[in-house]
Design a protein around this motif. Structure first.
Motif, PDB file in Angstrom:
ATOM      1  N   HIS A  84       0.869  -1.171   0.000  1.00  0.00           N
ATOM      2  CA  HIS A  84       0.000   0.000   0.000  1.00  0.00           C
ATOM      3  C   HIS A  84       0.909   1.225   0.000  1.00  0.00           C
ATOM      4  N   THR A  85       0.474   2.291  -0.642  1.00  0.00           N
ATOM      5  CA  THR A  85       1.280   3.510  -0.654  1.00  0.00           C
ATOM      6  C   THR A  85       0.495   4.647  -0.015  1.00  0.00           C
ATOM      7  N   THR A  86       1.236   5.615   0.490  1.00  0.00           N
ATOM      8  CA  THR A  86       0.639   6.801   1.065  1.00  0.00           C
ATOM      9  C   THR A  86       1.378   8.017   0.537  1.00  0.00           C
ATOM     10  N   ALA A  87       0.619   9.057   0.223  1.00  0.00           N
ATOM     11  CA  ALA A  87       1.220  10.296  -0.270  1.00  0.00           C
ATOM     12  C   ALA A  87       1.719  11.161   0.880  1.00  0.00           C
ATOM     13  N   HIS A  88       1.262  10.869   2.071  1.00  0.00           N
ATOM     14  CA  HIS A  88       1.607  11.689   3.243  1.00  0.00           C
ATOM     15  C   HIS A  88       2.547  10.934   4.164  1.00  0.00           C
ATOM     16  N   ASP A  89       3.445  11.667   4.792  1.00  0.00           N
ATOM     17  CA  ASP A  89       4.313  11.041   5.783  1.00  0.00           C
ATOM     18  C   ASP A  89       3.453  10.528   6.928  1.00  0.00           C
ATOM     19  N   VAL A  90       3.783   9.367   7.428  1.00  0.00           N
ATOM     20  CA  VAL A  90       3.070   8.816   8.573  1.00  0.00           C
ATOM     21  C   VAL A  90       3.703   9.405   9.821  1.00  0.00           C
ATOM     22  N   SER A  91       2.884  10.021  10.656  1.00  0.00           N
ATOM     23  CA  SER A  91       3.405  10.685  11.846  1.00  0.00           C
ATOM     24  C   SER A  91       3.902   9.666  12.866  1.00  0.00           C
ATOM     25  N   ARG A  92       4.745  10.115  13.742  1.00  0.00           N
ATOM     26  CA  ARG A  92       5.292   9.261  14.798  1.00  0.00           C
ATOM     27  C   ARG A  92       4.165   8.691  15.669  1.00  0.00           C
ATOM     28  N   GLU A  93       3.107   9.465  15.878  1.00  0.00           N
ATOM     29  CA  GLU A  93       1.971   9.009  16.688  1.00  0.00           C
ATOM     30  C   GLU A  93       1.213   7.872  16.000  1.00  0.00           C
ATOM     31  N   ASP A  94       1.348   7.766  14.694  1.00  0.00           N
ATOM     32  CA  ASP A  94       0.651   6.734  13.931  1.00  0.00           C
ATOM     33  C   ASP A  94       1.476   5.461  13.765  1.00  0.00           C
ATOM     34  N   THR A  95       2.608   5.371  14.478  1.00  0.00           N
ATOM     35  CA  THR A  95       3.451   4.183  14.379  1.00  0.00           C
ATOM     36  C   THR A  95       3.758   3.634  15.765  1.00  0.00           C
ATOM     37  N   THR A  96       4.073   2.367  15.796  1.00  0.00           N
ATOM     38  CA  THR A  96       4.520   1.708  17.016  1.00  0.00           C
ATOM     39  C   THR A  96       5.468   0.585  16.591  1.00  0.00           C
ATOM     40  N   THR A  97       6.031  -0.113  17.527  1.00  0.00           N
ATOM     41  CA  THR A  97       6.939  -1.212  17.223  1.00  0.00           C
ATOM     42  C   THR A  97       6.404  -2.487  17.861  1.00  0.00           C
ATOM     43  N   ARG A  98       6.382  -3.541  17.079  1.00  0.00           N
ATOM     44  CA  ARG A  98       5.983  -4.858  17.575  1.00  0.00           C
ATOM     45  C   ARG A  98       6.977  -5.875  17.024  1.00  0.00           C
ATOM     46  N   GLN A  99       7.522  -6.685  17.925  1.00  0.00           N
ATOM     47  CA  GLN A  99       8.457  -7.739  17.558  1.00  0.00           C
ATOM     48  C   GLN A  99       9.585  -7.210  16.674  1.00  0.00           C
ATOM     49  N   GLY A 100      10.040  -5.990  16.979  1.00  0.00           N
ATOM     50  CA  GLY A 100      11.150  -5.381  16.268  1.00  0.00           C
ATOM     51  C   GLY A 100      10.796  -4.717  14.953  1.00  0.00           C
ATOM     52  N   MET A 101       9.514  -4.736  14.574  1.00  0.00           N
ATOM     53  CA  MET A 101       9.073  -4.151  13.295  1.00  0.00           C
ATOM     54  C   MET A 101       8.286  -2.873  13.533  1.00  0.00           C
ATOM     55  N   ARG A 102       8.452  -1.915  12.617  1.00  0.00           N
ATOM     56  CA  ARG A 102       7.630  -0.705  12.651  1.00  0.00           C
ATOM     57  C   ARG A 102       6.249  -1.061  12.095  1.00  0.00           C
ATOM     58  N   VAL A 103       5.224  -0.713  12.855  1.00  0.00           N
ATOM     59  CA  VAL A 103       3.847  -1.095  12.543  1.00  0.00           C
ATOM     60  C   VAL A 103       2.973   0.145  12.667  1.00  0.00           C
ATOM     61  N   THR A 104       1.913   0.203  11.869  1.00  0.00           N
ATOM     62  CA  THR A 104       0.964   1.302  12.061  1.00  0.00           C
ATOM     63  C   THR A 104       0.307   1.132  13.428  1.00  0.00           C
ATOM     64  N   ALA A 105       0.104   2.245  14.126  1.00  0.00           N
ATOM     65  CA  ALA A 105      -0.499   2.239  15.460  1.00  0.00           C
ATOM     66  C   ALA A 105      -1.964   1.786  15.364  1.00  0.00           C
ATOM     67  N   PRO A 106      -2.536   1.354  16.489  1.00  0.00           N
ATOM     68  CA  PRO A 106      -3.894   0.800  16.445  1.00  0.00           C
ATOM     69  C   PRO A 106      -4.934   1.674  15.744  1.00  0.00           C
ATOM     70  N   ILE A 107      -5.025   2.947  16.072  1.00  0.00           N
ATOM     71  CA  ILE A 107      -6.052   3.789  15.453  1.00  0.00           C
ATOM     72  C   ILE A 107      -5.816   3.916  13.967  1.00  0.00           C
ATOM     73  N   ARG A 108      -4.564   4.148  13.561  1.00  0.00           N
ATOM     74  CA  ARG A 108      -4.236   4.237  12.124  1.00  0.00           C
ATOM     75  C   ARG A 108      -4.564   2.925  11.430  1.00  0.00           C
ATOM     76  N   THR A 109      -4.248   1.811  12.089  1.00  0.00           N
ATOM     77  CA  THR A 109      -4.500   0.503  11.496  1.00  0.00           C
ATOM     78  C   THR A 109      -5.988   0.282  11.270  1.00  0.00           C
ATOM     79  N   ILE A 110      -6.799   0.617  12.237  1.00  0.00           N
ATOM     80  CA  ILE A 110      -8.244   0.449  12.114  1.00  0.00           C
ATOM     81  C   ILE A 110      -8.789   1.358  11.004  1.00  0.00           C
ATOM     82  N   LEU A 111      -8.285   2.584  10.913  1.00  0.00           N
ATOM     83  CA  LEU A 111      -8.726   3.501   9.863  1.00  0.00           C
ATOM     84  C   LEU A 111      -8.319   3.006   8.483  1.00  0.00           C
ATOM     85  N   ASP A 112      -7.150   2.396   8.382  1.00  0.00           N
ATOM     86  CA  ASP A 112      -6.685   1.855   7.099  1.00  0.00           C
ATOM     87  C   ASP A 112      -7.583   0.719   6.672  1.00  0.00           C
TER      88      ASP A 112
END
Length: 151
Positions: A123-151
């Protein structure tokens, strides 16, 4: 050339890095630890490393682990700019118990993928993903819960 001019690759550093990434490492990470392209090829030929795809390797004897294919897709997509997203992020975040049939990653539109990855939906995004929209799980950068649900 003097003996002190020879730089040996950092095998312990590569193992430590790979251990944080389910046994995987990128050619760029290996180069930073003193492994030339030729030396990577040598270790592939000898069976110590497996070349998973162009620019992505795995320590052959590293034990397999759950979700290692997600780690591989995330590294191949570019760990500095890519995020695990959509259904894959839901599963990593513990918000779904359904394992998706494809691995979902989100990359900036400016870094659009040229090569396709089997089993991966990009998937691509034209906008930078903010730090608040990311988290880390098992060493990987992941979209944060709210961003993930919206996606």
């Amino acid at each position: 050339m003097h003996d002190e001019d020879v730089t040996l690759p950092d095998a312990q550093g590569l193992f430590a890095l790979s251990s944080e990434q389910a046994g995987y490492f990128t050619s760029a990470q290996a180069h930073a630890l003193g492994y030339s392209t030729q030396l990577l090829g040598y270790h592939v030929d000898r069976g110590r490393f497996q070349q998973v795809r162009r620019g992505l390797y795995r320590l052959r004897d590293y034990p397999s682990s759950p979700r290692e294919e997600v780690m591989a897709a995330w590294l191949a997509a570019g760990k500095d700019t890519a995020l695990v997203s959509h259904e894959s992020a839901l599963e990593l975040l513990g918000l779904s118990d359904v394992v998706p049939s494809t691995i979902h990653v989100l990359v900036p539109r400016s870094r659009r993928w040229v090569r396709t990855l089997p089993g991966v939906t990009v998937h691509t995004t034209a906008h930078d993903v903010s730090r608040e929209d990311t988290t880390t799980r098992q060493g990987m950068r992941v979209t944060a819960p709210i961003r993930t649900i919206l996606d």
